[in-house]
Design an enzyme around this catalytic site. Structure first.
Site, PDB file in Angstrom:
ATOM      1  N   GLY A  10       0.816  -1.223   0.000  1.00 12.03           N
ATOM      2  CA  GLY A  10       0.000   0.000   0.000  1.00 12.03           C
ATOM      3  C   GLY A  10       0.844   1.265   0.000  1.00 12.03           C
ATOM      4  O   GLY A  10       0.477   2.242   0.661  1.00 12.03           O
ATOM      5  N   GLY A  13      -0.662   4.818  -0.525  1.00 11.07           N
ATOM      6  CA  GLY A  13      -1.742   5.256   0.366  1.00 11.07           C
ATOM      7  C   GLY A  13      -1.275   6.334   1.332  1.00 11.07           C
ATOM      8  O   GLY A  13      -0.075   6.600   1.460  1.00 11.07           O
ATOM      9  N   MET A  15      -1.175   6.300   4.555  1.00 10.45           N
ATOM     10  CA  MET A  15      -0.282   5.733   5.570  1.00 10.45           C
ATOM     11  C   MET A  15       0.969   5.124   4.937  1.00 10.45           C
ATOM     12  O   MET A  15       2.074   5.255   5.471  1.00 10.45           O
ATOM     13  CB  MET A  15      -1.012   4.640   6.355  1.00 10.45           C
ATOM     14  CG  MET A  15      -1.904   5.149   7.441  1.00 10.45           C
ATOM     15  SD  MET A  15      -0.975   5.887   8.785  1.00 10.45           S
ATOM     16  CE  MET A  15      -0.432   4.422   9.684  1.00 10.45           C
ATOM     17  N   LYS A  38      -1.025  -1.811  -8.687  1.00 13.64           N
ATOM     18  CA  LYS A  38      -0.659  -1.112  -9.926  1.00 13.64           C
ATOM     19  C   LYS A  38       0.870  -0.972  -9.985  1.00 13.64           C
ATOM     20  O   LYS A  38       1.537  -1.177  -8.981  1.00 13.64           O
ATOM     21  CB  LYS A  38      -1.285   0.279  -9.952  1.00 13.64           C
ATOM     22  CG  LYS A  38      -2.793   0.267 -10.050  1.00 13.64           C
ATOM     23  CD  LYS A  38      -3.333   1.661 -10.253  1.00 13.64           C
ATOM     24  CE  LYS A  38      -4.855   1.619 -10.258  1.00 13.64           C
ATOM     25  NZ  LYS A  38      -5.425   2.946 -10.014  1.00 13.64           N
ATOM     26  N   THR A 100      -3.717  -2.072   8.860  1.00 18.50           N
ATOM     27  CA  THR A 100      -5.016  -2.114   8.188  1.00 18.50           C
ATOM     28  C   THR A 100      -6.103  -2.507   9.176  1.00 18.50           C
ATOM     29  O   THR A 100      -5.938  -3.470   9.933  1.00 18.50           O
ATOM     30  CB  THR A 100      -4.952  -3.147   7.034  1.00 18.50           C
ATOM     31  OG1 THR A 100      -3.820  -2.826   6.225  1.00 18.50           O
ATOM     32  CG2 THR A 100      -6.223  -3.127   6.202  1.00 18.50           C
ATOM     33  N   ALA A 125      -2.257  -3.892  14.746  1.00 23.99           N
ATOM     34  CA  ALA A 125      -2.408  -2.714  15.620  1.00 23.99           C
ATOM     35  C   ALA A 125      -3.490  -1.795  15.069  1.00 23.99           C
ATOM     36  O   ALA A 125      -3.275  -1.120  14.063  1.00 23.99           O
ATOM     37  CB  ALA A 125      -1.088  -1.968  15.708  1.00 23.99           C
ATOM     38  N   HIS A 155     -13.381  10.539  11.781  1.00 22.67           N
ATOM     39  CA  HIS A 155     -12.322  10.327  10.779  1.00 22.67           C
ATOM     40  C   HIS A 155     -12.629  11.082   9.493  1.00 22.67           C
ATOM     41  O   HIS A 155     -13.777  11.480   9.248  1.00 22.67           O
ATOM     42  CB  HIS A 155     -12.186   8.839  10.451  1.00 22.67           C
ATOM     43  CG  HIS A 155     -11.435   8.063  11.495  1.00 22.67           C
ATOM     44  ND1 HIS A 155     -12.051   7.575  12.628  1.00 22.67           N
ATOM     45  CD2 HIS A 155     -10.120   7.709  11.591  1.00 22.67           C
ATOM     46  CE1 HIS A 155     -11.146   6.947  13.362  1.00 22.67           C
ATOM     47  NE2 HIS A 155      -9.979   7.015  12.765  1.00 22.67           N
ATOM     48  N   LYS A 159     -12.397   7.087   4.677  1.00 28.07           N
ATOM     49  CA  LYS A 159     -12.224   5.845   5.439  1.00 28.07           C
ATOM     50  C   LYS A 159     -13.255   4.804   5.011  1.00 28.07           C
ATOM     51  O   LYS A 159     -14.441   5.131   4.855  1.00 28.07           O
ATOM     52  CB  LYS A 159     -12.337   6.145   6.940  1.00 28.07           C
ATOM     53  CG  LYS A 159     -12.036   4.953   7.811  1.00 28.07           C
ATOM     54  CD  LYS A 159     -11.732   5.355   9.235  1.00 28.07           C
ATOM     55  CE  LYS A 159     -11.478   4.150  10.116  1.00 28.07           C
ATOM     56  NZ  LYS A 159     -10.369   3.311   9.633  1.00 28.07           N
ATOM     57  N   THR A 166      -9.926   1.491  16.066  1.00 26.69           N
ATOM     58  CA  THR A 166      -9.678   2.043  17.405  1.00 26.69           C
ATOM     59  C   THR A 166     -10.954   2.040  18.242  1.00 26.69           C
ATOM     60  O   THR A 166     -10.924   1.710  19.432  1.00 26.69           O
ATOM     61  CB  THR A 166      -9.135   3.491  17.282  1.00 26.69           C
ATOM     62  OG1 THR A 166      -8.069   3.485  16.332  1.00 26.69           O
ATOM     63  CG2 THR A 166      -8.660   4.039  18.612  1.00 26.69           C
TER      64      THR A 166
HETATM   65  N1  LIG Z   1      -3.215   1.311  12.661  1.00 28.68           N
HETATM   66  C1  LIG Z   1      -3.138   2.620  12.501  1.00 28.68           C
HETATM   67  O1  LIG Z   1      -2.584   3.371  13.328  1.00 28.68           O
HETATM   68  C2  LIG Z   1      -3.730   3.218  11.276  1.00 28.68           C
HETATM   69  C3  LIG Z   1      -4.410   2.413  10.428  1.00 28.68           C
HETATM   70  N2  LIG Z   1      -4.950   2.919   9.292  1.00 28.68           N
HETATM   71  C4  LIG Z   1      -5.567   1.933   8.423  1.00 28.68           C
HETATM   72  O2  LIG Z   1      -4.634   1.668   7.380  1.00 28.68           O
HETATM   73  C5  LIG Z   1      -5.322   1.350   6.196  1.00 28.68           C
HETATM   74  C6  LIG Z   1      -4.851   2.277   5.084  1.00 28.68           C
HETATM   75  O3  LIG Z   1      -5.257   3.585   5.395  1.00 28.68           O
HETATM   76  P1  LIG Z   1      -4.945   4.795   4.400  1.00 28.68           P
HETATM   77  O4  LIG Z   1      -3.498   4.829   4.091  1.00 28.68           O
HETATM   78  O5  LIG Z   1      -5.596   5.981   4.971  1.00 28.68           O
HETATM   79  O6  LIG Z   1      -5.760   4.326   3.105  1.00 28.68           O
HETATM   80  P2  LIG Z   1      -5.474   4.660   1.576  1.00 28.68           P
HETATM   81  O7  LIG Z   1      -6.739   4.377   0.846  1.00 28.68           O
HETATM   82  O8  LIG Z   1      -4.840   6.001   1.446  1.00 28.68           O
HETATM   83  O9  LIG Z   1      -4.378   3.568   1.186  1.00 28.68           O
HETATM   84  C7  LIG Z   1      -4.655   2.242   0.924  1.00 28.68           C
HETATM   85  C8  LIG Z   1      -3.729   1.802  -0.188  1.00 28.68           C
HETATM   86  O10 LIG Z   1      -3.893   0.417  -0.402  1.00 28.68           O
HETATM   87  C9  LIG Z   1      -3.661   0.199  -1.760  1.00 28.68           C
HETATM   88  N3  LIG Z   1      -4.166  -1.098  -2.185  1.00 28.68           N
HETATM   89  C10 LIG Z   1      -5.438  -1.464  -2.447  1.00 28.68           C
HETATM   90  N4  LIG Z   1      -5.458  -2.732  -2.892  1.00 28.68           N
HETATM   91  C11 LIG Z   1      -4.170  -3.155  -2.900  1.00 28.68           C
HETATM   92  C12 LIG Z   1      -3.524  -4.360  -3.265  1.00 28.68           C
HETATM   93  N5  LIG Z   1      -4.220  -5.392  -3.769  1.00 28.68           N
HETATM   94  N6  LIG Z   1      -2.181  -4.451  -3.149  1.00 28.68           N
HETATM   95  C13 LIG Z   1      -1.473  -3.420  -2.663  1.00 28.68           C
HETATM   96  N7  LIG Z   1      -2.012  -2.246  -2.328  1.00 28.68           N
HETATM   97  C14 LIG Z   1      -3.339  -2.118  -2.451  1.00 28.68           C
HETATM   98  C15 LIG Z   1      -4.375   1.363  -2.445  1.00 28.68           C
HETATM   99  O11 LIG Z   1      -3.859   1.569  -3.752  1.00 28.68           O
HETATM  100  C16 LIG Z   1      -4.044   2.521  -1.516  1.00 28.68           C
HETATM  101  O12 LIG Z   1      -2.884   3.202  -1.972  1.00 28.68           O
HETATM  102  C17 LIG Z   1      -6.814   1.469   6.525  1.00 28.68           C
HETATM  103  O13 LIG Z   1      -7.312   0.204   6.836  1.00 28.68           O
HETATM  104  C18 LIG Z   1      -6.837   2.368   7.759  1.00 28.68           C
HETATM  105  O14 LIG Z   1      -7.953   2.145   8.554  1.00 28.68           O
HETATM  106  C19 LIG Z   1      -4.841   4.225   8.972  1.00 28.68           C
HETATM  107  C20 LIG Z   1      -4.201   5.092   9.804  1.00 28.68           C
HETATM  108  C21 LIG Z   1      -3.602   4.664  11.034  1.00 28.68           C
HETATM  109  O1  LIG Z   2      -8.396   5.089   8.575  1.00 32.30           O
HETATM  110  C1  LIG Z   2      -7.766   5.833   9.359  1.00 32.30           C
HETATM  111  O2  LIG Z   2      -7.392   6.962   9.022  1.00 32.30           O
HETATM  112  C2  LIG Z   2      -7.428   5.334  10.687  1.00 32.30           C
HETATM  113  N1  LIG Z   2      -7.701   4.094  10.978  1.00 32.30           N
HETATM  114  C3  LIG Z   2      -7.426   3.429  12.198  1.00 32.30           C
HETATM  115  C4  LIG Z   2      -8.725   2.988  12.843  1.00 32.30           C
HETATM  116  O3  LIG Z   2      -9.612   2.494  12.137  1.00 32.30           O
HETATM  117  O4  LIG Z   2      -8.849   3.100  14.065  1.00 32.30           O
HETATM  118  C5  LIG Z   2      -6.512   4.206  13.094  1.00 32.30           C
HETATM  119  C6  LIG Z   2      -6.701   5.674  13.061  1.00 32.30           C
HETATM  120  O5  LIG Z   2      -7.875   5.963  13.749  1.00 32.30           O
HETATM  121  C7  LIG Z   2      -6.727   6.206  11.640  1.00 32.30           C
END
Ligand SMILES: NC(=O)C1=CN([C@@H]2O[C@H](COP(=O)(O)OP(=O)(O)OC[C@H]3O[C@@H](n4cnc5c(N)ncnc54)[C@H](O)[C@@H]3O)[C@@H](O)[C@H]2O)C=CC1
Ligand SMILES: O=C(O)C1=N[C@H](C(=O)O)C[C@H](O)C1
Length: 266
Positions: A10, A13, A15, A38, A100, A125, A155, A159, A166
């Site tokens: 990813g 994305g 993150m 891609k 994720t 996490a 959020h 999302k 969380t």
């Molecule tokens: N644990 C944490 O602290 C946090 C977790 N998250 C979670 O992280 C995940 C990503 O969040 P964002 O970056 O905001 O989303 P985003 O939509 O910006 O990024 C997701 C990426 O995954 C890629 N993707 C989709 N299918 C794919 C595949 N088959 N192979 C490889 N890449 C693929 C997309 O092209 C996109 O670039 C979400 O589930 C979100 O809830 C987000 C922020 C903090």
């Molecule tokens: O999608 C997000 O942005 C985030 N996802 C995580 C969640 O689902 O809790 C962590 C954070 O809140 C950001």
């Protein structure tokens, strides 16, 4: 000390791009590849807006693992693909660090069993930000004294999953110290379905999605003539990166799946 070889899934994305930037800055990490559906066969430097890095993009995770031999997979994709990546990583002896969110209880259970059978470290996490971990821990403490609790998670509007990981984790931690409880009036009825939010053991979770937001959560505790609010705000995605770094380091030292950073911080 040999470097920890990391693959990020990813990388384009919100993150993923932060994780790539963090990993290349850490001396004892080596970014050996990225997984993206891609741009297969390109270098990261050939993709607009990404860091100028000579790192190969793979669409096929198995090919990526066999050519780069990583120690750790950092997954920051979508629930559908993240659960597949995590399973394949464990099958190939690669330790997953999963940010994720949106995995089901069944996903968590089967991945836990798999990690145990393989004796392989794995970290899932829901939130990597230390402030969010403390917010959840403080909420668990407060729940011993305040039994009526509502979670409001807020959020950005891109999302995919609701409630947030969380929000669910917070409810799980509270539920571990509080008996299930019907909150509000026992005869209350929703005139518009969803008005009272989702319910986890009686704890209501409300999901707000608005442009401009990043990641925020309030936990409201009601008592006689008083209310306690515990709130955390992530104002950018750099807020998550020290937790990602700590997870990459820790996953190399454990041989089970850990769900939640609260289990691996002192
Ligand atoms: N644990 C944490 O602290 C946090 C977790 N998250 C979670 O992280 C995940 C990503 O969040 P964002 O970056 O905001 O989303 P985003 O939509 O910006 O990024 C997701 C990426 O995954 C890629 N993707 C989709 N299918 C794919 C595949 N088959 N192979 C490889 N890449 C693929 C997309 O092209 C996109 O670039 C979400 O589930 C979100 O809830 C987000 C922020 C903090
Ligand atoms: O999608 C997000 O942005 C985030 N996802 C995580 C969640 O689902 O809790 C962590 C954070 O809140 C950001």
């Amino acid at each position: 000390m040999s470097k920890i070889k990391v693959v990020v899934a990813g990388p384009r994305g919100r993150m993923g791009i932060e994780a790539v930037k963090m990993i290349v800055k850490v001396d004892h990490f080596e970014l050996v590849g990225v997984i993206d559906h891609k741009h297969d066969g390109k270098k990261l430097s050939e993709i607009e807006g990404l860091p100028q890095l000579d790192v190969m993009v793979y669409s096929d995770i198995t090919k990526c693992f066999s050519e780069t031999q990583p120690d750790v997979l950092v997954d920051l994709t979508t629930p559908e693909i993240g659960r597949v990546h995590t399973k394949i990583a464990l099958e190939h002896g690669v330790r997953p660090v999963v940010g994720t969110t949106g995995f089901s209880q069944e996903d968590l259970q089967s991945l836990t069993v798999m990690a145990e059978e393989k004796k392989l470290g794995a970290i899932i996490a829901p939130n990597f930000a230390i402030g969010a971990i403390l917010m959840m821990k403080f909420s668990q403490m407060a729940a011993r004294y305040f039994k009526d609790i509502e979670i409001i998670e807020l959020h950005h509007d891109q999302k995919l999953d609701a409630p947030s990981g969380t929000g669910i984790k917070t409810a799980e931690l509270i539920s571990a110290v509080r008996e299930p409880k019907v909150q509000g009036h026992p005869d209350e009825k929703e005139t518009i379905p969803g008005a009272r939010g989702a319910s986890y053991d009686g704890i209501h979770i409300h999901s707000v999605r608005l442009p401009g937001l990043i990641a925020h959560q309030e936990v409201l505790f009601g008592g006689d003539g008083q209310m306690l609010t515990i709130r955390h705000d992530s104002f950018n995605r750099a807020s998550f990166m020290s937790g990602v770094k700590h997870s990459i380091e820790t996953v190399m030292k454990i041989d089970i799946l850990v769900y939640g950073l609260e289990n691996i911080i002192e």
